[in-house]
Write a protein that holds these residues in place. Structure first.
Motif, PDB file in Angstrom:
ATOM      1  N   PHE A 258     -15.077   2.789  23.358  1.00 55.02           N
ATOM      2  CA  PHE A 258     -13.621   2.609  23.286  1.00 55.02           C
ATOM      3  C   PHE A 258     -12.949   3.872  22.744  1.00 55.02           C
ATOM      4  N   VAL A 259     -13.590   4.543  21.794  1.00 47.53           N
ATOM      5  CA  VAL A 259     -13.025   5.792  21.263  1.00 47.53           C
ATOM      6  C   VAL A 259     -12.994   6.864  22.360  1.00 47.53           C
ATOM      7  N   ARG A 260     -14.036   6.935  23.193  1.00 51.62           N
ATOM      8  CA  ARG A 260     -14.040   7.905  24.302  1.00 51.62           C
ATOM      9  C   ARG A 260     -12.898   7.622  25.280  1.00 51.62           C
ATOM     10  N   LEU A 261     -12.652   6.329  25.559  1.00 54.52           N
ATOM     11  CA  LEU A 261     -11.542   5.965  26.447  1.00 54.52           C
ATOM     12  C   LEU A 261     -10.199   6.360  25.831  1.00 54.52           C
ATOM     13  N   ALA A 262     -10.047   6.114  24.533  1.00 54.64           N
ATOM     14  CA  ALA A 262      -8.795   6.466  23.845  1.00 54.64           C
ATOM     15  C   ALA A 262      -8.585   7.978  23.851  1.00 54.64           C
ATOM     16  N   ASP A 263      -9.669   8.741  23.648  1.00 50.61           N
ATOM     17  CA  ASP A 263      -9.556  10.207  23.663  1.00 50.61           C
ATOM     18  C   ASP A 263      -9.187  10.711  25.057  1.00 50.61           C
ATOM     19  N   LYS A 264      -9.713  10.045  26.087  1.00 47.60           N
ATOM     20  CA  LYS A 264      -9.367  10.397  27.469  1.00 47.60           C
ATOM     21  C   LYS A 264      -7.872  10.137  27.718  1.00 47.60           C
ATOM     22  N   LEU A 265      -7.361   9.045  27.176  1.00 45.33           N
ATOM     23  CA  LEU A 265      -5.928   8.739  27.298  1.00 45.33           C
ATOM     24  C   LEU A 265      -5.089   9.801  26.586  1.00 45.33           C
ATOM     25  N   CYS A 266      -5.533  10.242  25.398  1.00 44.82           N
ATOM     26  CA  CYS A 266      -4.838  11.312  24.676  1.00 44.82           C
ATOM     27  C   CYS A 266      -4.809  12.593  25.510  1.00 44.82           C
ATOM     28  N   GLU A 267      -5.949  12.888  26.114  1.00 45.02           N
ATOM     29  CA  GLU A 267      -6.081  14.090  26.953  1.00 45.02           C
ATOM     30  C   GLU A 267      -5.079  14.037  28.118  1.00 45.02           C
ATOM     31  N   GLN A 268      -4.993  12.844  28.753  1.00 44.63           N
ATOM     32  CA  GLN A 268      -4.079  12.660  29.888  1.00 44.63           C
ATOM     33  C   GLN A 268      -2.626  12.828  29.468  1.00 44.63           C
TER      34      GLN A 268
END
Length: 267
Positions: free
Chosen positions: A253-263
């Motif tokens: 879930f943290v990896r998904l959240a970081d991907k959202l931040c990146e986007q």
């Protein structure tokens, strides 16, 4: 015998602890010591308060029910290590009590109707808190302590375990309270991490991802997160989009959240 009498109020979700054996077991679990800074939320008629004060720790109590204030003042008001705050713990600013990191130890027999929002409110002050010991509905404790793969794993488990180590200490039957609740209770210990095991770039984005994922927990991540991340972004985070949210661990879930931040930072 106090001149004040008080009946538990349904609207405050009050069930007063009276079983001496359970009280001693909780106090042993907390193990308060002289010089520590304790906060008790919802002390009720003071079942735990007496033992906490007897340790020599400094104790602040936060109580909403105006009818309980005179009972608490009569019992403990003359003790130098006791401070009483009348008010709603959901709105209480815990920074008023300390500005030292990991200095507050929080205790409470929490009304079931406010337990989840109150825990989230306390997590906003996690840097100040050394540990928390709560009496909660047993099923809430099971959700707090759950691991991935089961029906108890969800938003509460993930967001609390992001901030804290969770220990389900022991269960408490309805007979320990007056009036007896219709459910079993349990004691949980929450210890905020000094160093987060999986730090997110932005914990608010983590909250967003987790909330959206579990809004429709029977659907796959590809479907439930489509408003935030497309299938390609989910795969790029190292997550299988065909999984259901309960199959993912905290790190995923943290990896998904970081991907959202990146986007959002490149949009």
């Amino acid at each position: 015998m106090s001149e004040y009498q008080h009946r538990a109020r349904k609207r405050f979700g009050q069930n007063f602890l009276h079983d001496a054996g359970v009280i001693h077991r909780i106090l042993r679990g907390i193990h308060p010591r002289e010089g520590e800074r304790l906060v008790e939320i919802g002390p009720g008629q003071g079942a735990l308060t007496e033992g906490l004060l007897g340790s020599g720790a400094r104790l602040d109590v936060v109580e909403l029910d105006l009818d309980l204030i005179p009972i608490l003042r009569e019992r403990f008001g003359n003790l130098p290590n006791f401070s009483l705050h009348q008010g709603d713990a959901l709105k209480f600013d815990f920074t008023r009590l300390s500005d030292q990191p990991h200095s507050l130890r929080v205790v409470g027999n929490l009304p079931y109707n406010i337990s989840t929002p109150l825990i989230f409110h306390l997590l906003d002050h996690a840097g100040l808190i050394r540990d928390m010991h709560f009496m909660l509905q047993k099923e809430v404790v099971e959700r707090l302590a759950a691991g991935p793969g089961g029906g108890d794993w969800g938003r509460l488990s993930i967001m609390v375990q992001y901030h804290c180590r969770v220990e389900h200490l022991f269960n408490v039957g309805p007979g320990a309270f007056n009036p007896p609740p219709k459910v079993d209770s349990a004691i949980v210990r929450l210890v905020p991490h000094e160093v987060l095991p999986f730090p997110a770039r932005d914990h608010r984005q983590l909250e967003r991802v987790v909330r959206d994922a579990f809004n429709q927990r029977r659907k796959t991540l590809r479907n439930t997160l489509k408003g935030l991340l497309d299938a390609q972004a989910i795969e790029a985070a190292g997550v299988d989009g065909s999984l259901r949210p309960e199959q993912l661990d905290l790190a995923a879930f943290v990896r998904l959240a970081d991907k959202l931040c990146e986007q959002t930072s490149t949009a």
